[in-house]
Design a protein around this motif. Sequence first.
Motif, PDB file in Angstrom:
ATOM      1  N   ILE A  90       4.164  -2.727  -7.999  1.00  0.00           N
ATOM      2  CA  ILE A  90       2.777  -2.269  -7.953  1.00  0.00           C
ATOM      3  C   ILE A  90       1.958  -3.111  -6.974  1.00  0.00           C
ATOM      4  CG2 ILE A  90       0.651  -2.088  -9.297  1.00  0.00           C
ATOM      5  CD1 ILE A  90       2.459  -1.302 -11.707  1.00  0.00           C
ATOM      6  N   GLN A  91       2.101  -4.440  -7.035  1.00  0.00           N
ATOM      7  CA  GLN A  91       1.339  -5.298  -6.129  1.00  0.00           C
ATOM      8  C   GLN A  91       1.703  -5.024  -4.673  1.00  0.00           C
ATOM      9  OE1 GLN A  91      -1.178  -7.465  -6.951  1.00  0.00           O
ATOM     10  NE2 GLN A  91      -1.489  -7.584  -4.731  1.00  0.00           N
ATOM     11  N   SER A  92       2.969  -4.833  -4.408  1.00  0.00           N
ATOM     12  CA  SER A  92       3.409  -4.521  -3.047  1.00  0.00           C
ATOM     13  C   SER A  92       2.787  -3.224  -2.564  1.00  0.00           C
ATOM     14  CB  SER A  92       4.943  -4.428  -3.005  1.00  0.00           C
ATOM     15  OG  SER A  92       5.389  -4.106  -1.714  1.00  0.00           O
ATOM     16  N   GLY A  93       2.721  -2.213  -3.427  1.00  0.00           N
ATOM     17  CA  GLY A  93       2.116  -0.932  -3.068  1.00  0.00           C
ATOM     18  C   GLY A  93       0.630  -1.043  -2.822  1.00  0.00           C
ATOM     19  N   ALA A 127      -4.127   9.282  -4.094  1.00  0.00           N
ATOM     20  CA  ALA A 127      -3.385   8.802  -2.929  1.00  0.00           C
ATOM     21  C   ALA A 127      -2.796   7.420  -3.174  1.00  0.00           C
ATOM     22  CB  ALA A 127      -4.290   8.789  -1.710  1.00  0.00           C
ATOM     23  N   LEU A 128      -3.556   6.546  -3.824  1.00  0.00           N
ATOM     24  CA  LEU A 128      -3.078   5.195  -4.109  1.00  0.00           C
ATOM     25  C   LEU A 128      -1.889   5.224  -5.063  1.00  0.00           C
ATOM     26  CD1 LEU A 128      -3.314   2.110  -4.000  1.00  0.00           C
ATOM     27  CD2 LEU A 128      -5.077   2.258  -5.783  1.00  0.00           C
ATOM     28  N   THR A 129      -1.990   6.001  -6.126  1.00  0.00           N
ATOM     29  CA  THR A 129      -0.896   6.094  -7.097  1.00  0.00           C
ATOM     30  C   THR A 129       0.367   6.631  -6.442  1.00  0.00           C
ATOM     31  OG1 THR A 129      -2.520   6.486  -8.860  1.00  0.00           O
ATOM     32  CG2 THR A 129      -0.227   7.052  -9.334  1.00  0.00           C
ATOM     33  N   ALA A 130       0.218   7.688  -5.657  1.00  0.00           N
ATOM     34  CA  ALA A 130       1.373   8.260  -4.964  1.00  0.00           C
ATOM     35  C   ALA A 130       1.964   7.269  -3.972  1.00  0.00           C
ATOM     36  CB  ALA A 130       0.980   9.551  -4.262  1.00  0.00           C
ATOM     37  N   HIS A 131       1.112   6.519  -3.298  1.00  0.00           N
ATOM     38  CA  HIS A 131       1.599   5.526  -2.334  1.00  0.00           C
ATOM     39  C   HIS A 131       2.400   4.430  -3.032  1.00  0.00           C
ATOM     40  CE1 HIS A 131       1.630   2.771   1.084  1.00  0.00           C
ATOM     41  NE2 HIS A 131       1.286   1.827   0.214  1.00  0.00           N
ATOM     42  N   ILE A 132       1.893   3.923  -4.154  1.00  0.00           N
ATOM     43  CA  ILE A 132       2.618   2.866  -4.880  1.00  0.00           C
ATOM     44  C   ILE A 132       3.993   3.366  -5.317  1.00  0.00           C
ATOM     45  CG2 ILE A 132       2.616   1.452  -6.973  1.00  0.00           C
ATOM     46  CD1 ILE A 132      -0.477   1.422  -6.775  1.00  0.00           C
TER      47      ILE A 132
END
Length: 466
Positions: A307-310, A130-135
């Motif tokens: 990446i940081q923003s995500g 979920a985190l990877t997809a969100h970023i």
Amino acid sequence: MIPAASFAGKRVSLFGLGGSGIATARALIAGGADVLAWDDNPDSVAKAAASGIATGDLRGADWAKFSAFVLSPGVPLTHPKPHWTVELARGSGVEIIGDIELFCRERMLAAPAAPFIAITGTNGKSTTTALTAHILTAAGRDTQMGGNIGRAVMTLDPPEPNRHYVVECSSYQIDLAPSINPTAGILLNLTPDHLDRHGTMQHYASIKERLVAGSETAIIGIDDSWCAQIAERLERAGRHVIRISKRLPLTDGYFADGSNLMEAVHGRYSRVAFLQGIGSLRGQHNAQNALAAVAACLKVGLDLGEIQSGLESFPGLAHRMEQVGRKDHVLFVNDSKATNADAAAPALSSFPRIYWIAGGLPKEGGIEPLRGFFPRIAKAYLIGEAAPAFSATLGEAVPYEISGTLAAAVEHAAHDAAQDDSSEVVVLLSPACASFDQFKNFEVRGEAFRQAANAIEGVKPIGGAR
């Protein structure tokens, strides 16, 4: 839907007509395959037939005419013994595959350059996926997420060169995907799990290894010996390996230093991201998840700012250390997914002052493995069938009450936490139990907690979209 064009004009048998099985059958039919499907559950067969899928008992089928057999990942392939359909397929020399394999073949056929990130491991798969997809989505990339999380993989949009796929893979799915070949393959960790289906830890680990062995870049958490050995083995074989660690400085790779995520290149360190102030990514376990996501997103072309923003905008997963509300210095956290002691440990390790709601239908071992976290618990509120056993374990080490119901526990914990003069306290539902004594499933239990917490006067909901 992704039409399974690689089987156009071919006859394919399929067993397992749950949600993903029906989706896979429809994808095969849309791609031009001649499908014969079956299930041991007559209701599932009837539902599939009513939707236009050809059904028939595979015991009487002519297996010599099948080009492939598609098996639901929930059906035993090897242990405790192969399902009867597996024996029939093997007896006729028919290849046995699953929906992840179909996806891999369609990607190679239609858009082999489409970025594909596949994630596995014993723990943390769903959050990392979920985190990877969100970023990726937050950075404006065309992103599809599915597999063992959310949508069945064959219901995703068809492969295109710039369409990114983030796919969670269970060991059952990997076992049915011999040609899995992600752009970035992530193996987070390995601890004994599903041994009833895989026989031995060695076999379980070897299946997980296949995902990273077939990847262009293998991202491997090396904080357990199984994964550390896999990383060494793949590197010796000439594979591109990126190591990650949530607790050890590395000479090469990515590691966590407190809330900082560091990159090491030949012993020289630089910060690539940070987790300070990101409530949805508290805890050492989430540092590992974030490290994997960072490495994968860099692999597919994102920059550090994206990446940081995500990371900062990630809302977290429902029922997994989900922040649901706040009143002054009291934070309400829904960790209903923690259905045993091991699963509750990450949340208990992430907060210094906890008003803990625990209990339900007890699992073997109870909460004794959590004793090391007892000093963090200001008071426990015990619910469900496990309450007497949990109270005996807590003894004099932790103040507790037997609340009985979740609603009473939330009310009492919120009242007590409000009187605590610590800078931040947490009312935490992390039950260390199954939900079935009082709730249909952990999702219903977590929703009940969310509603009870946000019904308290003065509580401000967090993540109101849920």
